[in-house]
Scaffold this motif. Structure first.
Motif, PDB file in Angstrom:
ATOM      1  N   GLY A  36      31.646  97.545 -20.121  1.00  0.00           N
ATOM      2  CA  GLY A  36      32.934  97.843 -19.508  1.00  0.00           C
ATOM      3  C   GLY A  36      32.953  97.523 -18.032  1.00  0.00           C
ATOM      4  N   LYS A  37      31.861  97.775 -17.344  1.00  0.00           N
ATOM      5  CA  LYS A  37      31.794  97.471 -15.913  1.00  0.00           C
ATOM      6  C   LYS A  37      31.809  95.961 -15.652  1.00  0.00           C
ATOM      7  N   ILE A  38      31.300  95.190 -16.607  1.00  0.00           N
ATOM      8  CA  ILE A  38      31.388  93.730 -16.470  1.00  0.00           C
ATOM      9  C   ILE A  38      32.850  93.298 -16.521  1.00  0.00           C
ATOM     10  N   ARG A  39      33.613  93.877 -17.441  1.00  0.00           N
ATOM     11  CA  ARG A  39      35.048  93.568 -17.474  1.00  0.00           C
ATOM     12  C   ARG A  39      35.727  94.018 -16.183  1.00  0.00           C
ATOM     13  N   LEU A  40      35.381  95.205 -15.720  1.00  0.00           N
ATOM     14  CA  LEU A  40      35.952  95.733 -14.479  1.00  0.00           C
ATOM     15  C   LEU A  40      35.709  94.798 -13.302  1.00  0.00           C
ATOM     16  N   ALA A  41      34.538  94.159 -13.276  1.00  0.00           N
ATOM     17  CA  ALA A  41      34.187  93.296 -12.144  1.00  0.00           C
ATOM     18  C   ALA A  41      35.070  92.061 -12.048  1.00  0.00           C
ATOM     19  N   HIS A  42      35.655  91.621 -13.159  1.00  0.00           N
ATOM     20  CA  HIS A  42      36.372  90.347 -13.161  1.00  0.00           C
ATOM     21  C   HIS A  42      37.859  90.442 -13.471  1.00  0.00           C
ATOM     22  N   ALA A  43      38.294  91.476 -14.193  1.00  0.00           N
ATOM     23  CA  ALA A  43      39.690  91.555 -14.618  1.00  0.00           C
ATOM     24  C   ALA A  43      40.572  92.119 -13.508  1.00  0.00           C
ATOM     25  N   PRO A  44      41.750  91.538 -13.273  1.00  0.00           N
ATOM     26  CA  PRO A  44      42.653  92.076 -12.253  1.00  0.00           C
ATOM     27  C   PRO A  44      43.160  93.463 -12.637  1.00  0.00           C
ATOM     28  N   THR A 121      27.756  88.494 -12.111  1.00  0.00           N
ATOM     29  CA  THR A 121      28.522  89.737 -12.251  1.00  0.00           C
ATOM     30  C   THR A 121      27.792  90.913 -11.619  1.00  0.00           C
ATOM     31  N   PRO A 122      27.934  91.104 -10.314  1.00  0.00           N
ATOM     32  CA  PRO A 122      27.381  92.330  -9.721  1.00  0.00           C
ATOM     33  C   PRO A 122      28.238  93.525 -10.126  1.00  0.00           C
ATOM     34  N   ILE A 123      27.614  94.594 -10.592  1.00  0.00           N
ATOM     35  CA  ILE A 123      28.342  95.804 -10.964  1.00  0.00           C
ATOM     36  C   ILE A 123      27.669  97.011 -10.312  1.00  0.00           C
ATOM     37  N   GLN A 124      28.405  98.117 -10.252  1.00  0.00           N
ATOM     38  CA  GLN A 124      27.796  99.384  -9.854  1.00  0.00           C
ATOM     39  C   GLN A 124      26.866  99.784 -10.995  1.00  0.00           C
ATOM     40  N   ASP A 125      25.558  99.793 -10.721  1.00  0.00           N
ATOM     41  CA  ASP A 125      24.583  99.856 -11.816  1.00  0.00           C
ATOM     42  C   ASP A 125      24.163 101.267 -12.191  1.00  0.00           C
ATOM     43  N   ARG A 126      25.141 102.173 -12.250  1.00  0.00           N
ATOM     44  CA  ARG A 126      24.869 103.508 -12.761  1.00  0.00           C
ATOM     45  C   ARG A 126      26.124 104.014 -13.456  1.00  0.00           C
ATOM     46  N   PRO A 127      25.988 104.908 -14.444  1.00  0.00           N
ATOM     47  CA  PRO A 127      27.149 105.340 -15.229  1.00  0.00           C
ATOM     48  C   PRO A 127      28.034 106.325 -14.479  1.00  0.00           C
ATOM     49  N   ASN A 128      29.288 106.378 -14.918  1.00  0.00           N
ATOM     50  CA  ASN A 128      30.284 107.302 -14.385  1.00  0.00           C
ATOM     51  C   ASN A 128      30.667 108.329 -15.440  1.00  0.00           C
ATOM     52  N   GLU A 129      31.235 109.437 -14.987  1.00  0.00           N
ATOM     53  CA  GLU A 129      31.806 110.478 -15.846  1.00  0.00           C
ATOM     54  C   GLU A 129      30.769 111.132 -16.759  1.00  0.00           C
TER      55      GLU A 129
END
Length: 325
Positions: A36-44, A121-129
């Motif tokens: 999901g974070k990979i999608r977050l990194a690229h999708a508007p 794809t740099p992402i925040q590499d730790r989980p949320n929630e």
């Protein structure tokens, strides 16, 4: 011996005790966060973070199309063959096996696959929630994967997605897709009154308050399925902001109840699965909890609802009209 011992199926709605697959569920939760974070990194950005979700497919869960440079790619969890597939618009594919392995290894394999495809794809590499937010490259705690359990969970999602989609069709106001939020690991569909909501206070663990401010910026009535909250998971429904009288509103079926702890109505999954008419029982729950939000919240229901069968006569075989085939 597999982790799963007591799961069995009953018709289209499979049984899957939460206690029998907690390890797999928690590992899969981390894996879906990575994807999901990979999608977050690229999708508007789309309102309420709708651009980050996953969707149920005939084989698992997908990101759908993600734009990248002048092309696109997608990622799908295949819970039939137990593969994660990354496909690009230039016809290249990489796969990662879904099998028992630590989150750290899965993260490394996905990162390597993206690198080989030329998708940086740099992402925040730790989980949320989640209460325990272990960085993905360091997470060797979550390492379970029972393929049978994962397959049954996907089949639960198939049924929930099908009924939620039918329920969604009754609403002609602003309404979300039926989509899978990897933050809390739930399948959700949300209706909106059309009015602004008070600023959400936030408070989700390891998640900025501004995330919830965006997610809850408009009055809403939300429902969905979560693989927790009951012996086999639970369907839920809540309103934000919750209007006076909401929690006292009569709802169906009798097995549903308002949870003070969760701040929402809950219906145990097993109550739906074992019912003589599971679709009707679940739809009754979705409809009556929505009515609790709409009636006590003063929604303009006449403008927001319509009959999903309003064009059936025109669509029948042989009828005149451009959509008749």
């Amino acid at each position: 011996m597999t982790e799963l011992r007591t799961a069995h199926t009953h018709g289209a709605w499979p049984a899957l005790r939460v206690a029998d697959w907690t390890g797999t569920r928690d590992t899969l939760h981390m894996w879906t966060q990575i994807v999901g974070k990979i999608r977050l990194a690229h999708a508007p950005l789309v309102n309420h973070w709708w651009q980050v979700t996953l969707y149920v497919t005939p084989r698992g869960l997908t990101t759908s199309t993600i734009p990248y440079a002048t092309g696109a790619f997608d990622i799908e969890f295949d819970f039939v063959e137990h593969r994660l597939r990354i496909r690009t618009s230039d016809r290249t594919v990489r796969q990662v096996a879904l099998e028992p392995k630590p989150v750290a290894r899965f993260y490394g394999e996905v990162t390597q696959a993206l690198h080989e495809l030329g998708i940086e794809t740099p992402i925040q590499d730790r989980p949320n929630e989640v209460e325990q937010s272990i960085p993905f490259p360091e997470d060797t705690v979550h390492a379970s994967y029972d393929p049978h359990a994962a397959h049954l969970f996907w089949r639960q999602l198939l049924q929930a997605d099908r009924v939620l989609s039918g329920f969604r069709s009754r609403f002609v106001g602003k309404v979300s897709p039926v989509h899978f939020f990897w933050g809390a690991m739930d399948l959700a569909c949300t209706r909106f009154s059309g009015r602004r909501a008070p600023t959400h206070p936030g408070g989700a663990p390891h998640c900025g308050d501004w995330v919830m401010v965006e997610g809850y910026s408009r009055e809403l009535s939300s429902c969905g399925f979560w693989p927790g909250g009951g012996e086999e998971g639970a369907f839920y429904a809540y309103a934000y902001p919750e209007p006076a009288g909401f929690r006292e509103h009569p709802i169906l079926p009798d097995s549903a109840f308002y949870s003070e702890r969760n701040g929402q109505f809950l219906l145990p999954y097993e109550a739906v699965r074992t019912a003589a008419e599971p679709d009707r029982v679940l739809t009754d729950f979705l409809q009556t909890t929505y009515e609790a939000a709409a009636e006590h919240g003063g929604w303009n229901r006449a403008e927001l609802e319509d009959d999903p069968h309003r064009w059936d006569e025109q669509r029948r075989p042989g009828a005149s009209g451009r959509l008749s085939g």
